[in-house]
Motif scaffolding. Structure first.
Motif, PDB file in Angstrom:
ATOM      1  N   SER A 213       0.835  -1.198   0.000  1.00 53.73           N
ATOM      2  CA  SER A 213       0.000   0.000   0.000  1.00 53.73           C
ATOM      3  C   SER A 213       0.870   1.249   0.000  1.00 53.73           C
ATOM      4  O   SER A 213       1.835   1.339   0.748  1.00 53.73           O
ATOM      5  CB  SER A 213      -0.892  -0.031   1.236  1.00 53.73           C
TER       6      SER A 213
ATOM      7  N   LYS B 208       0.971   2.527  -7.045  1.00 53.64           N
ATOM      8  CA  LYS B 208       0.273   1.817  -8.117  1.00 53.64           C
ATOM      9  C   LYS B 208      -0.819   2.676  -8.740  1.00 53.64           C
ATOM     10  O   LYS B 208      -0.885   2.855  -9.957  1.00 53.64           O
ATOM     11  CB  LYS B 208      -0.353   0.523  -7.554  1.00 53.64           C
ATOM     12  N   THR B 209      -1.669   3.206  -7.859  1.00 56.84           N
ATOM     13  CA  THR B 209      -2.762   4.032  -8.359  1.00 56.84           C
ATOM     14  C   THR B 209      -2.212   5.239  -9.110  1.00 56.84           C
ATOM     15  O   THR B 209      -2.706   5.611 -10.175  1.00 56.84           O
ATOM     16  CB  THR B 209      -3.651   4.489  -7.191  1.00 56.84           C
ATOM     17  N   THR B 210      -1.184   5.827  -8.561  1.00 59.76           N
ATOM     18  CA  THR B 210      -0.609   7.003  -9.195  1.00 59.76           C
ATOM     19  C   THR B 210      -0.101   6.670 -10.600  1.00 59.76           C
ATOM     20  O   THR B 210      -0.302   7.444 -11.538  1.00 59.76           O
ATOM     21  CB  THR B 210       0.535   7.561  -8.335  1.00 59.76           C
TER      22      THR B 210
ATOM     23  N   GLN C 199     -10.319   2.851  -8.040  1.00 60.38           N
ATOM     24  CA  GLN C 199     -10.200   2.184  -6.736  1.00 60.38           C
ATOM     25  C   GLN C 199     -11.364   2.588  -5.840  1.00 60.38           C
ATOM     26  O   GLN C 199     -11.864   1.803  -5.060  1.00 60.38           O
ATOM     27  CB  GLN C 199      -8.867   2.553  -6.091  1.00 60.38           C
TER      28      GLN C 199
END
Ligand SMILES: Nc1ncnc2c1ncn2[C@@H]1O[C@H](COP(=O)(O)OP(=O)(O)OP(=O)(O)O)[C@@H](O)[C@H]1O
Ligand SMILES: [Mg+2]
Lengths: 359, 484, 287
Positions: free
Chosen positions: A38, A42-44, A82
């Motif tokens: 976390s 990844k999301t970025t 997400q």
């Protein structure tokens, strides 16, 4: 035709660099899984690809197109957020159809594809409801359906199944795999679930602290982690690590025993005479031996957990703990002293200081 | 619940929107009132209650200055507490500042607290204080026309004993008589006066009609003048204070109507009145249509939107102050019945049960001193109420304006018009009749006779309701004054 | 016992507000109604309303109030929406613009009226600038009663300037309450700015829009300082007439009648907005 290419992409938030010069090439039609703890970015990274974040360095290409400076809508991608981002003011039907409507498709087509998507994600009964009237998992499925019906060449999914129960997750995983085989969209899939990663991914990219530390087919990631972090991150339970020191003859002393590295590594070990080293081995690659022999270490059984398909043993080796997985019919009890056999071919040796695998 | 709260909130906002801050008498009016940019003058007319119309004398600088006795230093009155001085005059902020910082500066007998506000507010306050018995305001400075109301409510102290103490200053006799409000007691002491003058930009003088003189102009010549100016400049450069807080209705009441009809109420729909409105429409042809936004005339004079105008002295004085070389003052024009002009008189009274009566008397004595009256003229352009000549050391801008004032009062055909009498709180309704008449005839272009008929009916209804007899220049009447 | 106390808590928290509302709003409004319907001797009368309706300015006041409403409210809401959306993009220097936009909030309507008068008057700033630029040779009379559309236009501009900021503030606050994800999802799924605004932003903003419309409409019924300054008595409006009757004509009865009329119109408008802009709980996203 729609491969994805990150070329030294950098993203900075304020003073922290969140994506550190990431380069990654994803082939057309490939299913790439992004794995990482976390907060590793990844999301970025997905948002950089989607155009929701402006990169601070490097280029992003989709196919031959440099999309670095394009608006999100011009990048022709579909995305599962997400946070779902399912529109609260639209019904499930309208949510799923949203992207199609934006393309001004004929209404018959919109209807057909929306129903198809709803069916796939088992939402047909809820088409007239508003998101506020759905459970979290149902909302997440709406988000997935909305992305899938787009049939975009690039599909980004940010933990799309995180909120589903185990059974549904299993079903959906299979559905997604089938779907991907069918539509062949180049897919980036973020997950924390290793099984999902291993089962779905053509390749897995492991991210750590804004960098991609290893990108390979799932079995290689599993068997040959590029460093201690990956070995420790992937696998349940993860890889075991033991401290050792390289002897003058190229063998490694671990506790009171000596382990001989695979012959292919002999040259690398010769140069490390006297240095500390890390021995990494997966629980299932350890076997119990009745007596001391080559490449065995004495161990003390602390806990025995019968888990159906196998037994999980927690053992003490010297001062360190390791996990060992053995066949369910293996007779073993706690407080027993045993000999553990290390298969030299299955050992992953790592530099004690950097944690990098020795190759 | 959420919804209920929202509805409650919205309702609350609506209610707040419709209800004013609580005043003495709660009245629905918008919370915020537009203050006139420069409103030195009364919304209600001074109403002399004397039957004999007193010709008000304007100060004449030509008379040899009488030696005025040096006033004795005011002795500190024993009465403790602040001296609250409520006024409907000098409401504009700058004038309030002048009042506090310049005019009252040397008054040391008590700590004077000057409070100035709209007439309604002040009158309501005085009456409410009388009713409750808790009087806080001691000195009252309002227009002549406001006093009868206060007297009717028994809110005024008898000032007769004070009169001998003021005998050293030559207060105009007629004004003192007005201060008795038709009784044999003195209820107020004259304070200051003002009037309306014509002001012209010197650039306009070259367009005066042949054989017309600015000091003896007629309204018809004014129209001709405007026409000449417009012909030369392609602009309409006459201006009137017809904005929402402008004093145009005073010009109708005290200048136009009397000058054309020799009366006001009785002649409201006479043929003379029709002629007046016809002539005025001719003037209006050459009047800047922005006049409907002008509340004072000094600003448009200074910006040269307007070259020729008539307005209250306090509302044009800045023109002389800022550009003394550009403007001349002159008497208002004359009509067939003479050159009528209006004098506005303000007086000082003491509230019944005043907490600081001694201080109030001292302040009256102070404010009527010749030197203080001169300061008043210099600072806020209100004229002295003394017989004595204007001081000779006036600043130039005051002299420039006073020039027209003096010429106006001394013109051979000059006549004084009085403001409405006995209208009390209905003065506003009376003014509204004038305003509506002007709006309908001049702005909307309705038929003069029809409008005058309508408005005269309203006027009659109003006068009947009030049972108010005629006042000068209308001939005296037995019953309520009525338009014929 | 405890639950009883707890159930009383909300009421005790509301009590101060209730007291305030009663003292400063309910009672005055009750008195306003009394004034509007009571004759001098205390009996019921419609005379004030008759006097109001018979007045020359009544028809005009009604007409212009509603004309202003029709012009100003939509214009302002659209303008405010554009401004709010612009600020919400958080472009570089958006706070600067936010402050600029907020200036009118800090200025009283009276001051705004005077400022706009200085702009539009014959020798005002606007004419001077147009003249300097060589566009106008002679000043244009914006504020001439002979050119009502121009006069009306200046009021619309000044009023829009004055009160758009408050609408913008409400809308911007509403926008900021909406999670950015929704806008991003719209972007990703191919909505252009127009479509995103129409299909995502506006629907999500509906509660704020409703509030903004209600408040703006109430404001529009209250408008008069700016109108007074720019158009004097030529363009009467209801709030202005109420003020005139009270302050200038000293007739509280008729002033109260106007206030009651304004109240009726405002309540009707509010009801209208509630009824036709209603968001169902499900749509609004409440569970
Ligand atoms: N808008 C932002 N401003 C500042 N920092 C941010 C912003 N968005 C993300 N970050 C930081 O960037 C890092 C990466 O965030 P990101 O959301 O990409 O993580 P992630 O790998 O998706 O994590 P998770 O698995 O929890 O979703 C985090 O440390 C986060 O705090
Ligand atoms: Mg994430």
């Amino acid at each position: 035709m729609a491969g994805i290419h990150f070329q030294t992409v950098r993203k900075i938030f304020g003073k922290t660099t969140v994506i550190k010069d990431v380069s990654l090439d994803i082939h057309d039609g490939e299913f790439m899984v992004l794995l990482g703890p976390s907060g590793c970015g990844k999301t970025t990274l997905l948002r950089c690809l989607a155009g929701l974040e402006r990169v601070d360095g490097g280029r992003v290409l989709i196919g031959e197109r440099d999309v670095t400076d394009l608006a999100p809508r011009d990048r022709k991608i579909a995305m599962v957020f997400q946070s779902y981002a399912v529109f609260p003011h639209l019904t499930v039907f309208d949510n799923i159809a949203f992207g199609l409507k934006m393309q001004n498709l004929p209404s018959e087509e919109i209807k057909r594809r929306t129903h198809q998507g709803a069916e796939l994600l088992q939402l047909t009964d809820y088409l007239k409801r508003y998101p506020a009237q759905l459970s979290g998992g149902q909302r997440q499925r709406v988000a997935v359906a909305r992305a899938i019906v787009m049939q975009a060449a690039v599909l980004l999914m940010d933990e799309p199944l995180s909120n589903l129960d185990a059974l549904l997750r299993l079903q959906m995983r299979a559905e997604l795999k089938r779907l991907h085989a069918e539509i062949k969209a180049t897919t980036i899939y973020v997950t924390h679930d290793q099984i999902e990663a291993l089962s779905l991914g053509d390749r897995i990219a492991v991210m750590q602290d804004g960098k991609i530390v290893q990108c390979d087919v799932p079995m290689n990631i599993y068997d040959y982690p590029a460093n201690k972090f990956i070995g420790g991150f992937i696998g349940t339970p993860p890889m075991n690590f033991l401290q050792g020191a390289v002897n003058g003859d190229g063998s490694v002393s671990v506790g009171a025993s000596n382990i001989a590295p695979a012959s292919s590594l002999q040259a690398a070990f010769a140069a490390r005479n006297g240095q500390p080293i890390l021995l990494g081995i997966r629980p299932e690659n350890l076997t119990l031996a009745s007596a001391q022999q080559a490449n065995t270490i004495s161990a003390h059984v602390l806990v025995v957990e019968p888990l159906g398909s196998h037994k999980l043993l927690t053992m003490q080796v010297g001062a360190e703990m390791i996990k060992v997985s053995v066949a369910p019919d293996q007779s073993i009890a706690s407080n027993q002293d045993v000999w553990l056999h290390f298969d030299p071919e299955k050992i992953r040796w790592m530099d004690a200081a950097s944690g990098e695998a020795i190759r | 619940m959420k919804k209920f709260l929202l509805v409650a909130l919205v309702l609350g906002i609506i209610l707040v929107a419709c209800v004013p801050a609580p005043t003495a008498t709660p009245v629905p009016a918008p919370t915020k009132a537009p203050e006139p940019t420069k409103a030195a003058v009364p919304t209600t007319a001074p109403a002399p209650a004397t039957s004999a119309p007193a010709a008000t004398k304007a100060p004449e600088p030509t008379k040899a200055p009488e030696p005025t006795k040096a006033p004795a230093p005011t002795t500190a009155p024993a009465a403790a507490g602040p001296l609250v001085f409520v006024s409907t005059q000098n409401t504009p902020v700058e004038e309030q500042e002048k009042m506090r910082n310049v005019i009252l500066k040397d008054f040391t007998a008590a700590k004077a607290d000057f409070i100035s506000d709209a007439e309604g507010v002040i009158v309501d306050r005085i009456l409410a204080e009388q009713k409750s018995g808790k009087v806080s305001a001691s000195l009252i400075g309002v227009l002549h026309g406001t006093f009868p109301n206060l007297l009717a409510a028994n809110a005024l102290e008898d000032l007769t004993p004070l009169v001998p103490k003021l005998s050293d200053r030559p207060i105009v006799k007629e004004f003192m008589t007005l201060g008795k409000l038709g009784t044999d007691k003195q209820y107020y002491i004259p304070w200051m006066q003002a009037t309306y003058v014509m002001v012209a930009n010197k650039k306009a003088l070259q367009y005066l009609p042949a054989n017309a003189k600015i000091d003896s102009l007629t309204y018809q010549q004014l129209a001709e003048w405007g026409k000449n100016i417009t012909a030369a400049t392609k602009e309409k450069k006459i201006g009137f204070p017809a904005g929402p807080t402008g004093l145009m209705h005073r010009l109708t009441q005290g200048y136009l109507y009397p000058s054309y009809t020799g009366g006001l109420v009785t002649t409201y729909r006479s043929d003379d009145a029709v002629k007046m409105w016809t002539d005025f429409k001719a003037i209006w042809e050459y009047t800047n249509p922005q006049s409907v936004t002008y509340n004072n005339m000094q600003d448009p004079l200074l910006s040269e939107e307007v070259w020729v105008t008539i307005d209250h002295t306090a509302r044009v004085v800045n023109a002389f102050k800022n550009k003394p070389n550009d403007f001349v003052s002159a008497p208002a024009p004359a009509g067939p019945k003479g050159r009528y002009y209006m004098s506005v008189l303000a007086g000082l009274g003491i509230a019944k049960g005043a907490p600081n009566k001694a201080g109030a008397e001292a302040l009256i004595e102070y404010l009527t001193r010749p030197n203080i009256q001169a300061i008043y003229l210099r600072e806020v352009s209100f004229y002295p109420v003394l017989e004595s000549a204007l001081p000779t050391d006036l600043p130039e801008y005051v002299r420039l304006e006073a020039d027209g004032v003096v010429k106006q009062s001394k013109a051979s055909d000059a006549k004084v018009a009085l403001l409405p009498i006995g209208l009390g709180a209905k003065g506003g309704d009376f003014n509204k009749v004038m305003q509506d008449t002007l709006t309908r005839i001049v702005i909307k272009g309705e038929d003069i006779k029809t409008v005058l008929n309508d408005q005269a009916n309203q006027l009659n209804a109003l006068m009947t309701e009030l049972k108010a007899p005629c006042w000068s220049p209308d001939p005296p009447s037995t019953g309520a004054c009525q338009a014929k | 016992m405890r639950s009883k106390l707890e159930s009383l808590l909300p009421y005790s928290l509301l009590a101060p507000t209730l007291l305030f509302v009663t003292l400063l709003i309910v009672i005055p409004i009750f008195q306003a109604f009394l004034l509007a319907f009571q004759s001098a001797d205390g009996s019921f009368t419609l005379a004030h309303f008759q006097k109001m309706a018979a007045d020359t300015s009544f028809g005009d006041a009604l007409k212009f109030t509603f004309l202003l409403l029709i012009f100003i409210v939509p214009l302002q809401v659209v303008l405010a929406l554009m401004m709010a959306l612009l600020i919400h993009t958080r472009f570089k220097g958006h706070t600067f613009f936010l402050y600029i936009y907020a200036i009118p909030l800090a200025i009283s309507d009276l001051a705004a009226g005077i400022a706009w008068l200085a702009i539009f008057t014959e020798r005002g700033y606007l004419n001077s600038i147009l003249n300097q630029l060589g566009i106008l040779e002679k000043p244009f009379l914006f504020l001439s009663y002979q050119n009502l559309p121009a006069m009306f236009g200046t009021i619309v501009i000044a009023e829009s300037w004055r009160a758009t900021a408050i609408v913008m503030t409400i809308l911007l606050a509403g926008l900021q309450l909406i999670p950015r994800d929704y806008f991003e999802a719209a972007d990703v799924f191919g909505a252009n700015t127009l479509k995103r605004t129409l299909f995502v932003v506006l629907p999500l903003l509906r509660p704020s829009l409703q509030n903004a419309l209600i408040i703006r409409t109430i404001f529009a019924f209250q408008t008069f300082s700016v109108v007074f300054a720019l158009a004097g008595r030529v363009i009467p409006v209801m709030a202005g007439e109420s003020y005139n009757w009270y302050v200038t004509n000293r007739n509280p009865g008729v002033a109260a009648a106007y206030a009651v009329l304004i109240l009726i119109f405002t309540v009707a408008a509010t009801w209208f907005y509630f009824k036709f802009l209603k968001t169902s709980a499900a749509e609004a996203g409440y569970d």
